[in-house]
Design a protein around this motif. Structure first.
Motif, PDB file in Angstrom:
ATOM      1  N   ILE A 244       0.830  -1.205   0.000  1.00  0.00           N
ATOM      2  CA  ILE A 244       0.000   0.000   0.000  1.00  0.00           C
ATOM      3  C   ILE A 244       0.867   1.259   0.000  1.00  0.00           C
ATOM      4  N   LEU A 245       1.926   1.250   0.800  1.00  0.00           N
ATOM      5  CA  LEU A 245       2.838   2.403   0.842  1.00  0.00           C
ATOM      6  C   LEU A 245       3.504   2.620  -0.521  1.00  0.00           C
ATOM      7  N   VAL A 246       3.924   1.519  -1.149  1.00  0.00           N
ATOM      8  CA  VAL A 246       4.585   1.615  -2.453  1.00  0.00           C
ATOM      9  C   VAL A 246       3.616   2.140  -3.515  1.00  0.00           C
ATOM     10  N   GLU A 247       2.384   1.628  -3.493  1.00  0.00           N
ATOM     11  CA  GLU A 247       1.412   2.012  -4.518  1.00  0.00           C
ATOM     12  C   GLU A 247       1.009   3.478  -4.416  1.00  0.00           C
ATOM     13  N   ARG A 248       1.054   4.019  -3.206  1.00  0.00           N
ATOM     14  CA  ARG A 248       0.696   5.430  -3.040  1.00  0.00           C
ATOM     15  C   ARG A 248       1.676   6.361  -3.742  1.00  0.00           C
ATOM     16  N   LYS A 249       2.928   5.906  -3.885  1.00  0.00           N
ATOM     17  CA  LYS A 249       3.963   6.743  -4.480  1.00  0.00           C
ATOM     18  C   LYS A 249       4.300   6.348  -5.910  1.00  0.00           C
ATOM     19  N   ALA A 250       3.824   5.176  -6.354  1.00  0.00           N
ATOM     20  CA  ALA A 250       4.172   4.688  -7.694  1.00  0.00           C
ATOM     21  C   ALA A 250       3.517   5.556  -8.770  1.00  0.00           C
ATOM     22  N   LYS A 251       4.277   5.858  -9.822  1.00  0.00           N
ATOM     23  CA  LYS A 251       3.752   6.655 -10.931  1.00  0.00           C
ATOM     24  C   LYS A 251       2.771   5.851 -11.779  1.00  0.00           C
ATOM     25  N   SER A 252       3.029   4.555 -11.913  1.00  0.00           N
ATOM     26  CA  SER A 252       2.145   3.682 -12.681  1.00  0.00           C
ATOM     27  C   SER A 252       1.929   2.390 -11.895  1.00  0.00           C
ATOM     28  N   PRO A 253       1.095   2.440 -10.835  1.00  0.00           N
ATOM     29  CA  PRO A 253       0.941   1.294  -9.923  1.00  0.00           C
ATOM     30  C   PRO A 253       0.387   0.051 -10.607  1.00  0.00           C
ATOM     31  N   VAL A 254       0.891  -1.109 -10.162  1.00  0.00           N
ATOM     32  CA  VAL A 254       0.436  -2.378 -10.738  1.00  0.00           C
ATOM     33  C   VAL A 254      -1.029  -2.630 -10.400  1.00  0.00           C
ATOM     34  N   LEU A 255      -1.478  -2.145  -9.263  1.00  0.00           N
ATOM     35  CA  LEU A 255      -2.877  -2.255  -8.851  1.00  0.00           C
ATOM     36  C   LEU A 255      -3.268  -0.937  -8.180  1.00  0.00           C
ATOM     37  N   PRO A 256      -3.735   0.046  -8.953  1.00  0.00           N
ATOM     38  CA  PRO A 256      -4.031   1.375  -8.408  1.00  0.00           C
ATOM     39  C   PRO A 256      -5.027   1.317  -7.257  1.00  0.00           C
ATOM     40  N   LEU A 257      -4.680   1.958  -6.154  1.00  0.00           N
ATOM     41  CA  LEU A 257      -5.574   1.988  -4.994  1.00  0.00           C
ATOM     42  C   LEU A 257      -6.832   2.783  -5.289  1.00  0.00           C
ATOM     43  N   SER A 258      -6.763   3.666  -6.282  1.00  0.00           N
ATOM     44  CA  SER A 258      -7.936   4.468  -6.658  1.00  0.00           C
ATOM     45  C   SER A 258      -9.092   3.600  -7.129  1.00  0.00           C
ATOM     46  N   LEU A 259      -8.779   2.406  -7.636  1.00  0.00           N
ATOM     47  CA  LEU A 259      -9.842   1.488  -8.075  1.00  0.00           C
ATOM     48  C   LEU A 259     -10.824   1.197  -6.952  1.00  0.00           C
ATOM     49  N   PHE A 260     -10.305   1.084  -5.731  1.00  0.00           N
ATOM     50  CA  PHE A 260     -11.123   0.645  -4.610  1.00  0.00           C
ATOM     51  C   PHE A 260     -11.888   1.786  -3.960  1.00  0.00           C
ATOM     52  N   ARG A 261     -11.710   3.005  -4.512  1.00  0.00           N
ATOM     53  CA  ARG A 261     -12.581   4.106  -4.111  1.00  0.00           C
ATOM     54  C   ARG A 261     -13.878   4.083  -4.915  1.00  0.00           C
ATOM     55  N   ASN A 262     -13.909   3.238  -5.928  1.00  0.00           N
ATOM     56  CA  ASN A 262     -15.107   3.031  -6.734  1.00  0.00           C
ATOM     57  C   ASN A 262     -15.932   1.925  -6.076  1.00  0.00           C
ATOM     58  N   ASP A 263     -17.098   2.287  -5.538  1.00  0.00           N
ATOM     59  CA  ASP A 263     -17.886   1.310  -4.770  1.00  0.00           C
ATOM     60  C   ASP A 263     -18.339   0.129  -5.610  1.00  0.00           C
ATOM     61  N   ILE A 264     -18.575   0.343  -6.918  1.00  0.00           N
ATOM     62  CA  ILE A 264     -19.013  -0.762  -7.777  1.00  0.00           C
ATOM     63  C   ILE A 264     -17.897  -1.788  -7.923  1.00  0.00           C
ATOM     64  N   VAL A 265     -16.666  -1.303  -8.133  1.00  0.00           N
ATOM     65  CA  VAL A 265     -15.518  -2.199  -8.250  1.00  0.00           C
ATOM     66  C   VAL A 265     -15.296  -2.957  -6.949  1.00  0.00           C
ATOM     67  N   THR A 266     -15.345  -2.247  -5.836  1.00  0.00           N
ATOM     68  CA  THR A 266     -15.081  -2.864  -4.528  1.00  0.00           C
ATOM     69  C   THR A 266     -16.118  -3.925  -4.184  1.00  0.00           C
ATOM     70  N   ILE A 267     -17.403  -3.602  -4.345  1.00  0.00           N
ATOM     71  CA  ILE A 267     -18.453  -4.560  -4.009  1.00  0.00           C
ATOM     72  C   ILE A 267     -18.443  -5.749  -4.973  1.00  0.00           C
ATOM     73  N   SER A 268     -18.247  -5.472  -6.271  1.00  0.00           N
ATOM     74  CA  SER A 268     -18.207  -6.561  -7.252  1.00  0.00           C
ATOM     75  C   SER A 268     -17.064  -7.523  -6.958  1.00  0.00           C
ATOM     76  N   ASN A 269     -15.884  -6.986  -6.633  1.00  0.00           N
ATOM     77  CA  ASN A 269     -14.739  -7.840  -6.320  1.00  0.00           C
ATOM     78  C   ASN A 269     -14.954  -8.626  -5.034  1.00  0.00           C
ATOM     79  N   SER A 270     -15.604  -7.993  -4.061  1.00  0.00           N
ATOM     80  CA  SER A 270     -15.898  -8.689  -2.799  1.00  0.00           C
ATOM     81  C   SER A 270     -16.867  -9.844  -3.035  1.00  0.00           C
ATOM     82  N   ILE A 271     -17.877  -9.608  -3.872  1.00  0.00           N
ATOM     83  CA  ILE A 271     -18.833 -10.667  -4.207  1.00  0.00           C
ATOM     84  C   ILE A 271     -18.122 -11.814  -4.926  1.00  0.00           C
ATOM     85  N   GLY A 272     -17.251 -11.452  -5.901  1.00  0.00           N
ATOM     86  CA  GLY A 272     -16.510 -12.478  -6.629  1.00  0.00           C
ATOM     87  C   GLY A 272     -15.640 -13.313  -5.709  1.00  0.00           C
TER      88      GLY A 272
END
Length: 538
Positions: A244-272
């Motif tokens: 998480i610390l690395v991704e906050r500073k990465a210019k092109s993160p492998v898994l952007p943390l911003s994705l999980f601010r999207n409630d549809i993405v977060t809930i869909s992934n949790s269901i999956g």
């Protein structure tokens, strides 16, 4: 790829589906026969590892390839995935013991993860979110068809030929898939501004490995409260924190943390995650009921699971078309998941082959209705620039859930089986005190549930004993079957309970309209050229 003609798009989809079918058929053809293969190689205690290692390597490959394919395009990764998968399948046929099988299945999993991540993302590249419903249904139908063909073919092969051919028979199809992707798939130029997030990739992989190893070994190789398991879980938490610390500073993160601010993405992934934990954790033990409890050979065992695949094939195609036609998706998940749960409850209480067939049909209908939804929800909620990494995140959570579910259900299965064996042996076990020591020693081999999965060996052992001992043998085998059946009931009920949690979470999924273009609404609203800008100003 928005400038491609419809004919070219369909040609590319045919190539993608051939690659997917190659990967899927190699899974379904092995699934029914795997209990027999494990019985031949030995190592029943490591049965779940054959599946776990596949899921582990495919999970890591999926999430890493998601971001890389956003940078380099999908084509080189689908080709690489096919090559890895073929190497793993070829080597699996040469396995001499369970540990070699686990290693080579790991290579296969690496290839499968790359193929699936790239293939599903490529559909998003080619078609708009509204169109994807139909094509996701078609892709589900490809999996269903492989599930129809694979189990009976796998059962027939393991009954009539050397089991090695299970891994080798479809290798020529891999070559066909490779050539089709090479010839038809367009090349995409690398995005020069994007940099590879090596550090994030490292700590994400370490976190996944520590987590999955912890769940895989807990309750089997080590106790849940052992130093080894607690150490793995602690390491997973540390790696997650660093990631998480690395991704906050990465210019092109492998898994952007911003994705999980999207409630549809977060809930869909949790269901999956939750749904796959319950579903995969329970379904891998279905052959144990058909072959172990009911005594059906692998050949006919495949026919028992076939109705599920046929139902899923038909329903998923219809569901995909309806999603494209209506632009709605949530209703299909809400309808499908309770049907899946009902199918798993029937599995828990099935006591005949016909009940198993009914359970398969019900479960297949639910699976075909609900499963196509959650890839569409994630892809529809993100911009095209994040399509690869968003799709990879969806498959990451599904694979993690499936792997953890398999491990946890494996623990439930083993502990329940030990408990049931002790209880049944104490209450209704055969009296061996009046039998001579040599015969009693032979009969002791009939206390292993693994024996129920290798019918030829069971019959051979029976024939070595005198006729007057046969009633005792029958009693011992019946005790084994009863213990196994009771343990499977526990596993299927646990799977249904977990899937119920996923259904409840589905009720909170926010539904937004499926887009009719590959641009986000805010991008479509922007003027596209200077003349449009001037007209807006005037």
């Amino acid at each position: 790829m928005g400038d491609l003609t419809q004919k070219k798009k369909v040609s590319i989809m045919v190539a993608i589906m051939v690659a997917m079918f190659f990967s899927a058929i190699n899974q379904t053809i092995v699934g029914t026969a795997m209990p027999r293969i494990i019985a031949i190689l030995g190592g029943m205690d490591h049965y779940t590892w054959v599946i776990t290692i596949y899921m582990l390597t495919s999970t890591i490959a999926t999430v890493l390839v998601g971001k890389l394919s956003d940078i380099y395009g999908r084509k080189p990764f689908i080709l690489a995935g096919i090559v890895f998968f073929m190497i793993g399948a070829f080597l699996s046929g040469f396995s001499k013991d369970i540990f070699q099988m686990i290693t080579y299945r790991g290579i296969q999993g690496l290839g499968a993860g790359i193929i699936m991540s790239s293939a599903f993302t490529a559909v998003g590249d080619i078609f708009t979110p509204r169109e994807r419903g139909k094509w996701m249904g078609v892709m589900m139908a490809v999996f269903s068809f492989s599930s129809v063909l694979g189990p009976p073919l796998g059962g027939w092969l393991v009954d009539n030929l050397d089991w090695k051919w299970l891994f080798w028979i479809f290798l020529p199809l891999g070559i066909v898939a490779f050539v089709m992707i090479l010839m038809l798939f367009p090349k995409v130029e690398r995005k020069e501004s994007e940099k590879i997030d090596y550090l994030g990739s490292l700590f994400l992989s370490l976190m996944i490995i520590a987590t999955l190893l912890g769940f895989s070994w807990a309750g089997t190789k080590y106790d849940w409260g052992s130093v080894e398991i607690l150490g793995l879980f602690s390491a997973a938490i540390v790696f997650l924190g660093i990631f998480i610390l690395v991704e906050r500073k990465a210019k092109s993160p492998v898994l952007p943390l911003s994705l999980f601010r999207n409630d549809i993405v977060t809930i869909s992934n949790s269901i999956g995650f939750i749904m796959n934990a319950g579903m995969m954790g329970a379904l891998i033990y279905l052959p144990f009921f058909v072959q172990g409890v009911e005594g059906i050979s692998p050949t006919y065992s495949g026919y028992v699971t076939m109705p599920m695949s046929i139902a899923m094939l038909a329903v998923s195609a219809i569901t995909g078309s309806l999603i494209t036609k209506t632009g709605k998706y949530k209703r299909f998940a809400i309808i499908g998941m309770p049907i899946m749960i009902a199918g798993m409850v029937i599995m828990a209480y099935m006591n005949s082959v016909w009940m198993a067939v009914v359970a398969m049909i019900v479960f297949g209908i639910g699976l075909g209705t609900g499963m196509p939804v959650f890839s569409i929800t994630v892809q529809n909620a993100v911009s095209p620039a994040q399509l690869g990494v968003a799709t990879a995140s969806s498959q990451l959570f599904r694979n993690m859930g499936g792997t953890i579910g398999i491990a946890v259900m494996g623990t439930i299965m083993q502990s329940s089986l030990v408990k049931n064996m002790k209880s049944l042996t104490a209450s209704a076990g055969a009296d061996l005190t009046k039998i001579d020591p040599k015969t009693a020693e032979q009969l002791a081999a009939f206390n292993s549930p693994q024996l129920l999965l290798d019918h030829p060996k069971l019959e051979q052992m029976k024939q070595t004993l005198p006729p007057d001992i046969q009633p005792v043998v029958t009693q011992l085998v019946d005790t084994l079957r009863e213990a196994l059946s009771s343990s499977l009931t526990t596993v299927f009920l646990a799977g249904a309970a977990v899937t119920l949690v996923a259904f409840i979470l589905t009720l909170f999924l926010r539904e937004i309209p499926l887009r009719t273009s590959n641009k986000m609404p805010q991008e479509e609203a922007k003027p596209s050229n200077s003349s449009e800008v001037s007209s807006v100003k005037s």
